[in-house]
Design a protein around this motif. Structure first.
Motif, PDB file in Angstrom:
ATOM      1  N   LEU A   1      -2.923   4.061  -1.956  1.00 56.42           N
ATOM      2  CA  LEU A   1      -3.182   3.228  -2.613  1.00 56.42           C
ATOM      3  C   LEU A   1      -2.477   1.734  -2.813  1.00 56.42           C
ATOM      4  CD1 LEU A   1      -2.124   6.285  -5.558  1.00 56.42           C
ATOM      5  CD2 LEU A   1      -4.916   5.664  -4.675  1.00 56.42           C
ATOM      6  N   ARG A   2      -4.149   0.752  -3.015  1.00 54.64           N
ATOM      7  CA  ARG A   2      -3.883  -0.993  -2.481  1.00 54.64           C
ATOM      8  C   ARG A   2      -3.367  -1.703  -3.509  1.00 54.64           C
ATOM      9  NH1 ARG A   2      -8.214  -2.875   0.355  1.00 54.64           N
ATOM     10  NH2 ARG A   2      -7.104  -2.169   1.562  1.00 54.64           N
ATOM     11  N   TYR A   3      -1.888  -2.475  -4.432  1.00 54.14           N
ATOM     12  CA  TYR A   3      -1.490  -2.554  -5.178  1.00 54.14           C
ATOM     13  C   TYR A   3      -1.328  -4.099  -4.869  1.00 54.14           C
ATOM     14  CZ  TYR A   3      -0.335   1.695  -6.949  1.00 54.14           C
ATOM     15  OH  TYR A   3      -0.464   3.157  -7.304  1.00 54.14           O
ATOM     16  N   ARG A   4      -1.687  -4.970  -6.298  1.00 56.01           N
ATOM     17  CA  ARG A   4      -1.993  -6.220  -6.074  1.00 56.01           C
ATOM     18  C   ARG A   4      -1.169  -6.951  -7.191  1.00 56.01           C
ATOM     19  NH1 ARG A   4      -1.896  -5.672  -1.337  1.00 56.01           N
ATOM     20  NH2 ARG A   4      -3.748  -6.369   0.314  1.00 56.01           N
TER      21      ARG A   4
ATOM     22  N   THR B   1      -5.681  -1.758  -6.701  1.00 60.28           N
ATOM     23  CA  THR B   1      -6.565  -2.944  -7.059  1.00 60.28           C
ATOM     24  C   THR B   1      -8.122  -1.734  -5.871  1.00 60.28           C
ATOM     25  OG1 THR B   1      -5.879  -3.861  -4.780  1.00 60.28           O
ATOM     26  CG2 THR B   1      -5.559  -4.690  -7.308  1.00 60.28           C
ATOM     27  N   ASP B   2      -7.091  -0.792  -5.253  1.00 57.56           N
ATOM     28  CA  ASP B   2      -8.321  -0.084  -4.202  1.00 57.56           C
ATOM     29  C   ASP B   2      -7.144   1.223  -4.278  1.00 57.56           C
ATOM     30  OD1 ASP B   2     -10.724   0.698  -2.462  1.00 57.56           O
ATOM     31  OD2 ASP B   2     -10.676  -1.187  -1.157  1.00 57.56           O
ATOM     32  N   SER B   3      -8.172   2.124  -3.259  1.00 56.92           N
ATOM     33  CA  SER B   3      -8.030   3.135  -3.206  1.00 56.92           C
ATOM     34  C   SER B   3      -9.202   4.216  -1.537  1.00 56.92           C
ATOM     35  CB  SER B   3      -8.202   4.817  -4.388  1.00 56.92           C
ATOM     36  OG  SER B   3      -9.421   5.117  -3.997  1.00 56.92           O
ATOM     37  N   PHE B   4      -7.974   4.555  -1.179  1.00 56.89           N
ATOM     38  CA  PHE B   4      -8.612   5.838   0.097  1.00 56.89           C
ATOM     39  C   PHE B   4      -8.155   7.330  -0.163  1.00 56.89           C
ATOM     40  CE2 PHE B   4      -7.144   7.460   4.149  1.00 56.89           C
ATOM     41  CZ  PHE B   4      -8.622   6.737   4.961  1.00 56.89           C
TER      42      PHE B   4
ATOM     43  N   PHE C   1      -7.770   0.410   6.053  1.00 58.46           N
ATOM     44  CA  PHE C   1      -7.584   0.163   5.279  1.00 58.46           C
ATOM     45  C   PHE C   1      -6.341  -0.784   5.265  1.00 58.46           C
ATOM     46  CE2 PHE C   1      -6.017   1.678   0.717  1.00 58.46           C
ATOM     47  CZ  PHE C   1      -6.787   1.533  -0.028  1.00 58.46           C
TER      48      PHE C   1
ATOM     49  N   THR D   1       0.938  -1.438  -0.046  1.00 57.66           N
ATOM     50  CA  THR D   1       0.180  -0.200  -0.146  1.00 57.66           C
ATOM     51  C   THR D   1       0.908   1.476  -0.065  1.00 57.66           C
ATOM     52  OG1 THR D   1      -1.334  -0.814   1.060  1.00 57.66           O
ATOM     53  CG2 THR D   1      -1.772   1.259   1.296  1.00 57.66           C
TER      54      THR D   1
END
Length: 190
Positions: free
Chosen positions: A43-46, A51-54, A95, A21
């Motif tokens: 920002l989440r990275y896989r 893949t997702d953000s906050f 998160f 993240t």
């Protein structure tokens, strides 16, 4: 426990993670004991894919200075409309989970978040972290400086909107990938 002298942070890692993240914050100043967080983004990275953000503005107790507004574009009025600090910190912590945290000069962000989470929620922020600045210094020693915008400019990464937390996360992630490719190309192991 004196939070400012005895932080029990995670470990600083020198690796290019696949899952992580990216985190960036904006603050009212440079010192967590005197300054406040006014924006948090993550920002989440896989598998190295977003893949997702906050992202949230955080309501400060004190006014946002003209200098900070000039730097970040965050006005006092904008910040006052942000989430309460405890709410923002709880949401960020949820998160981030146990992810490896990635950032540019990330000790600044990690220390601010650690101090805020501990003082406001009694929680220890002990995620391991990766500082992209360390890779930039090692792989780009000839640059005149190693600010994130300078490194991004070297790689042709768009920096319009820099100094807002979410944009800085995107810039950081792009720099991480360019530096990863450079290390792979030069067969440099960390």
């Amino acid at each position: 426990m004196d939070v400012f002298n005895a932080r029990k942070k995670g470990k600083s890692l020198m690796l290019f993670p696949e899952d992580y993240t990216v985190v960036d914050i904006e603050t009212t100043g440079l010192y967590s004991g005197e300054s406040e967080i006014i924006e948090i983004s993550a920002l989440r990275y896989r598998a190295r894919r977003l893949t997702d953000s906050f992202s949230t503005l955080v309501r400060p107790q004190n006014p946002v200075s003209a200098f900070i507004t000039e730097l970040t574009g965050i006005t006092d009025e904008m910040a006052r409309g942000g989430a309460e600090p405890e709410q923002a910190l709880r949401a960020f912590r949820k998160f981030a989970g146990g992810d490896i945290i990635v950032g540019y000069n990330v000790n600044f962000d990690v220390n601010f978040l650690y101090d805020a989470l501990y003082s406001r929620l009694g929680e220890v922020f002990d995620n391991d972290f990766v500082d992209v600045l360390r890779f930039a210094r090692r792989l780009l020693p000839a640059l005149s400086n190693h600010r994130q915008t300078t490194v991004a400019g070297f790689f042709g990464i768009d920096v319009a909107g820099a100094h807002r937390a979410e944009k800085d996360c995107l810039i950081c992630a792009a720099c991480l990938e360019r530096l990863r490719a450079m290390a792979d190309e030069k067969k440099i192991q960390f």
